[in-house]
Design an enzyme around this catalytic site. Structure first.
Site, PDB file in Angstrom:
ATOM      1  N   ARG A 116      -5.254   5.493  -0.274  1.00  0.00           N
ATOM      2  CA  ARG A 116      -5.953   6.802   0.423  1.00  0.00           C
ATOM      3  C   ARG A 116      -5.177   7.782   0.762  1.00  0.00           C
ATOM      4  NH1 ARG A 116      -9.936   2.507   2.267  1.00  0.00           N
ATOM      5  NH2 ARG A 116      -7.968   1.503   2.974  1.00  0.00           N
ATOM      6  N   ASP A 175      -4.154  -5.524  -7.066  1.00  0.00           N
ATOM      7  CA  ASP A 175      -4.531  -6.084  -5.934  1.00  0.00           C
ATOM      8  C   ASP A 175      -4.198  -7.635  -5.636  1.00  0.00           C
ATOM      9  OD1 ASP A 175      -6.111  -5.270  -3.012  1.00  0.00           O
ATOM     10  OD2 ASP A 175      -6.942  -6.986  -3.700  1.00  0.00           O
ATOM     11  N   ARG A 188      -9.958   8.328  -7.244  1.00  0.00           N
ATOM     12  CA  ARG A 188     -11.009   7.248  -6.836  1.00  0.00           C
ATOM     13  C   ARG A 188     -12.714   7.835  -6.814  1.00  0.00           C
ATOM     14  NH1 ARG A 188     -12.845   3.879  -5.298  1.00  0.00           N
ATOM     15  NH2 ARG A 188     -12.409   2.764  -3.607  1.00  0.00           N
ATOM     16  N   TYR A 242      -8.973 -16.081   2.068  1.00  0.00           N
ATOM     17  CA  TYR A 242     -10.288 -14.889   1.579  1.00  0.00           C
ATOM     18  C   TYR A 242     -11.284 -15.664   0.771  1.00  0.00           C
ATOM     19  CZ  TYR A 242      -8.300 -10.444   2.635  1.00  0.00           C
ATOM     20  OH  TYR A 242      -7.498  -9.365   3.265  1.00  0.00           O
ATOM     21  N   ARG A 262       0.775  -1.150  -0.149  1.00  0.00           N
ATOM     22  CA  ARG A 262       0.123  -0.053   0.287  1.00  0.00           C
ATOM     23  C   ARG A 262       1.022   1.202   0.044  1.00  0.00           C
ATOM     24  NH1 ARG A 262      -4.531  -2.274   2.886  1.00  0.00           N
ATOM     25  NH2 ARG A 262      -4.674  -4.478   2.018  1.00  0.00           N
TER      26      ARG A 262
HETATM   27  O1  CP3 Z   1       0.744   0.745  -3.796  1.00  0.00           O
HETATM   28  C1  CP3 Z   1       0.711  -0.634  -3.361  1.00  0.00           C
HETATM   29  O2  CP3 Z   1       1.047  -1.196  -2.326  1.00  0.00           O
HETATM   30  C2  CP3 Z   1       0.042  -1.634  -4.335  1.00  0.00           C
HETATM   31  C3  CP3 Z   1      -1.067  -1.938  -4.228  1.00  0.00           C
HETATM   32  C4  CP3 Z   1      -1.587  -3.161  -3.505  1.00  0.00           C
HETATM   33  C5  CP3 Z   1      -3.249  -2.972  -3.033  1.00  0.00           C
HETATM   34  N1  CP3 Z   1      -3.277  -4.174  -2.322  1.00  0.00           N
HETATM   35  C6  CP3 Z   1      -4.213  -1.848  -3.471  1.00  0.00           C
HETATM   36  C7  CP3 Z   1      -5.356  -1.765  -2.586  1.00  0.00           C
HETATM   37  C8  CP3 Z   1      -1.133  -4.290  -2.802  1.00  0.00           C
HETATM   38  C9  CP3 Z   1       0.165  -4.497  -2.815  1.00  0.00           C
HETATM   39  C10 CP3 Z   1      -2.230  -4.971  -2.254  1.00  0.00           C
HETATM   40  C11 CP3 Z   1      -2.049  -6.123  -1.682  1.00  0.00           C
HETATM   41  C12 CP3 Z   1      -3.158  -6.821  -0.797  1.00  0.00           C
HETATM   42  N2  CP3 Z   1      -4.649  -6.514  -1.188  1.00  0.00           N
HETATM   43  C13 CP3 Z   1      -2.928  -7.692   0.365  1.00  0.00           C
HETATM   44  C14 CP3 Z   1      -1.851  -7.932   0.872  1.00  0.00           C
HETATM   45  C15 CP3 Z   1      -1.081  -7.082   1.516  1.00  0.00           C
HETATM   46  C16 CP3 Z   1      -1.493  -6.754   2.967  1.00  0.00           C
HETATM   47  O3  CP3 Z   1      -2.019  -5.681   3.215  1.00  0.00           O
HETATM   48  O4  CP3 Z   1      -1.462  -7.607   3.980  1.00  0.00           O
HETATM   49  C17 CP3 Z   1      -4.374  -7.881   0.697  1.00  0.00           C
HETATM   50  C18 CP3 Z   1      -4.553  -8.693   2.221  1.00  0.00           C
HETATM   51  C19 CP3 Z   1      -5.287  -7.098  -0.003  1.00  0.00           C
HETATM   52  C20 CP3 Z   1      -6.701  -7.379  -0.135  1.00  0.00           C
HETATM   53  C21 CP3 Z   1      -7.282  -6.052   0.406  1.00  0.00           C
HETATM   54  N3  CP3 Z   1      -7.453  -5.153  -0.648  1.00  0.00           N
HETATM   55  C22 CP3 Z   1      -8.055  -5.552   1.449  1.00  0.00           C
HETATM   56  C23 CP3 Z   1      -8.185  -6.267   2.708  1.00  0.00           C
HETATM   57  C24 CP3 Z   1      -8.377  -4.221   1.015  1.00  0.00           C
HETATM   58  C25 CP3 Z   1      -9.186  -3.336   1.987  1.00  0.00           C
HETATM   59  C26 CP3 Z   1      -8.282  -2.491   3.086  1.00  0.00           C
HETATM   60  C27 CP3 Z   1      -8.825  -1.321   3.327  1.00  0.00           C
HETATM   61  O5  CP3 Z   1      -8.201  -0.727   4.214  1.00  0.00           O
HETATM   62  O6  CP3 Z   1      -9.893  -0.935   3.081  1.00  0.00           O
HETATM   63  C28 CP3 Z   1      -8.168  -3.807  -0.171  1.00  0.00           C
HETATM   64  C29 CP3 Z   1      -8.242  -2.476  -1.005  1.00  0.00           C
HETATM   65  C30 CP3 Z   1      -7.212  -2.064  -1.285  1.00  0.00           C
HETATM   66  N4  CP3 Z   1      -6.228  -2.796  -2.208  1.00  0.00           N
HETATM   67  C31 CP3 Z   1      -6.852  -0.687  -1.256  1.00  0.00           C
HETATM   68  C32 CP3 Z   1      -5.676  -0.369  -2.023  1.00  0.00           C
HETATM   69  C33 CP3 Z   1      -4.891   1.056  -2.313  1.00  0.00           C
HETATM   70  C34 CP3 Z   1      -7.727   0.267  -0.536  1.00  0.00           C
HETATM   71  C35 CP3 Z   1      -7.709   1.731  -1.190  1.00  0.00           C
HETATM   72  C36 CP3 Z   1      -9.209   1.943  -1.982  1.00  0.00           C
HETATM   73  O7  CP3 Z   1     -10.119   1.429  -1.365  1.00  0.00           O
HETATM   74  O8  CP3 Z   1      -9.212   2.644  -2.992  1.00  0.00           O
END
Ligand code: CP3
Length: 320
Positions: free
Chosen positions: A6, A51, A15, A128, A2
Site C-alpha cells: 500500500r 500471502d 487495489r 492464525y 511487504r
Molecule cells: O511484497 C511482498 O512482501 C510479498 C507479499 C506478502 C504479503 N503478505 C502481501 C500482503 C508477504 C511476504 C506476506 C506475508 C505475510 N502475510 C505475513 C508474514 C510476514 C509478516 O508480516 O510477518 C503475515 C503475518 C501475513 C498475514 C497478513 N496479510 C496480515 C496480518 C495482513 C494485514 C496487514 C495489514 O497491514 O493490513 C495481510 C495483508 C497483506 N498481505 C497486505 C499485503 C501487501 C496488505 C495490503 C492490502 O490490504 O492490500
C-alpha cells in the site's frame, strides 16, 4: 517482507479494482505487483506477491481480509475435531496460480534479480488458524497448546507437511530462495518455543534443506529465543531491530548468514535519522560476508516511496 503494497501508488490504484485475494489468484496481476518495487527501487531480489494464508483455503480454512483489521478466518480451529477435519491437498492442483505466477516471474526477471518464495512456520500458521485473525496476546493459541497438546502437535504436523509440499512446488516452479515466516514465534517463552514450535519448524528445515536453495528463517521479537530459533534451522536468520545487528549475529553464530534489521518505522522520516540508522546497521555487519540488509519487519503503509528509494541507494553506496 511487504516489499510491494500500500505504500506504492501503483499498488493502491490496482487495489481500487481488485481485492488482495483477486491479485494473489490472478498470475498477471500478481506478476505486475511483484514487479512494482523491482522497477522503481534498487532492490537486490524480488519477493513473490502472495500471502502467508493463501494455502489455508484448500485446507478447508476459508478466510478473507477485512479492511483495516487484517485476515479473518470464517471457522477457526477450536477443538481437536477441527484439527482432524483439515484437508490435505496437492499444491499444484489446488493453488496452480501461485506456480504460474512464479513461472511468469522468472521469465520477467531474467538477468534482473533472483526471486524469493515464502511460506509460514507451523506455530505462526497455527496461531492464525486458532485465533481466527490477528491477536496481541495469542491467548487462545497458548490455551490450546497447554490444554490439548496432542491436538496441537497434530495441527502443527499438518502445517509442516503442507509447507514442505507447497514450498517444494515453489522451488520446482522456479523460486531461487525461500523465506519461512515465523512472525509470531516471539510470543513464546524459551521453554514453550522448544516444546511447541521448534520440533515442527526444524522438520521443515530438514526437509527443505534437500532442495538446494538458500533458506531464510524469520521471526519478530525473537531476542529471547534467538539461539533456539536459529537451532531450528535456516541458512540465514532474519532478525528485527530490537537487538543491535552485531549482538544478534553473535547469538545466531558467525557460521550463519543474517538478515536485517532496520526498524521500518524509520522510513517515515526524518531522512537524516533514517540514513544514519542504516549506516549503523551496515557498520555492525562490519563488511563480513553473509549479511542481507533488510527491514526488521514489513514496510508500513504510509511510508514515502522516495525514502525507500533513497535507503536502497544509500545501502549500495556504503563503504566501511
Ligand atoms: O511484497 C511482498 O512482501 C510479498 C507479499 C506478502 C504479503 N503478505 C502481501 C500482503 C508477504 C511476504 C506476506 C506475508 C505475510 N502475510 C505475513 C508474514 C510476514 C509478516 O508480516 O510477518 C503475515 C503475518 C501475513 C498475514 C497478513 N496479510 C496480515 C496480518 C495482513 C494485514 C496487514 C495489514 O497491514 O493490513 C495481510 C495483508 C497483506 N498481505 C497486505 C499485503 C501487501 C496488505 C495490503 C492490502 O490490504 O492490500
Amino acid at each position: 517482507m511487504r516489499q510491494a503494497g500500500r505504500y506504492m501508488a501503483d499498488y493502491r490504484a490496482l487495489r481500487q479494482r481488485y481485492t488482495l485475494l483477486d491479485i494473489c489468484r490472478t498470475p498477471d496481476l500478481a506478476v505486475a505487483v511483484t514487479m512494482q518495487p523491482v522497477d522503481v527501487i534498487e532492490v537486490d531480489a524480488a519477493i513473490l506477491f502472495s500471502d502467508l494464508l493463501v494455502p489455508f483455503t484448500p485446507m478447508g480454512l476459508d478466510f478473507d481480509f477485512i479492511k483495516g483489521e487484517g485476515p479473518a478466518i470464517a471457522r477457526p480451529v477450536r477443538t481437536a475435531g477441527d484439527v482432524d477435519r483439515l484437508k490435505s491437498f496437492e499444491p499444484r492442483e489446488a493453488l496452480p496460480y501461485v506456480f504460474e505466477t512464479i513461472r511468469l516471474l522468472r521469465r520477467e526477471l531474467v538477468d534482473l534479480v533472483p526471486l524469493i518464495g515464502f511460506g509460514g512456520a507451523p506455530f505462526t500458521l497455527a496461531a492464525y488458524a486458532i485465533e481466527g485473525g490477528p491477536s496481541t496476546t495469542y491467548a487462545r493459541t497458548k490455551a490450546f497448546m497447554y490444554a490439548q497438546p496432542a491436538a496441537w502437535h497434530r495441527l502443527c504436523d499438518r502445517f509442516a507437511a503442507m509447507m514442505v509440499d507447497y514450498l517444494t512446488a515453489q522451488v520446482e516452479a522456479g523460486v531461487q530462495a525461500l523465506q519461512i515466516f515465523d512472525s509470531w514465534a516471539g510470543a513464546l517463552g524459551r521453554a514453550d518455543y522448544r516444546e511447541f514450535a521448534h520440533p515442527h519448524t526444524s522438520r521443515i528445515f530438514t526437509e527443505l534443506g534437500k532442495l538446494g536453495v538458500p533458506l531464510v528463517h524469520f521471526g519478530v521479537g525473537t531476542a529471547a529465543i534467538l539461539s533456539d530459533l536459529a537451532d531450528a534451522g535456516g541458512d540465514v536468520i532474519g532478525v528485527d531491530w530490537r537487538l543491535p545487528l552485531d549482538e544478534a549475529w553473535s547469538i545466531v553464530g558467525m557460521d550463519r548468514a543474517i538478515q536485517g534489521n532496520l526498524d521500518p518505522t524509520l522510513l517515515l522520516g526524518p531522512r537524516q535519522r533514517l540514513l544514519t540508522a542504516a549506516d549503523d546497521v551496515l557498520r555492525r555487519a562490519g563488511g563480513r560476508p553473509g549479511h542481507i540488509f533488510n527491514l526488521g519487519h514489513g514496510i508500513l503503509p504510509n511510508t514515502p516511496l522516495e525514502l525507500v528509494q533513497e535507503l536502497a541507494k544509500q545501502v549500495h553506496r556504503f563503504n566501511l
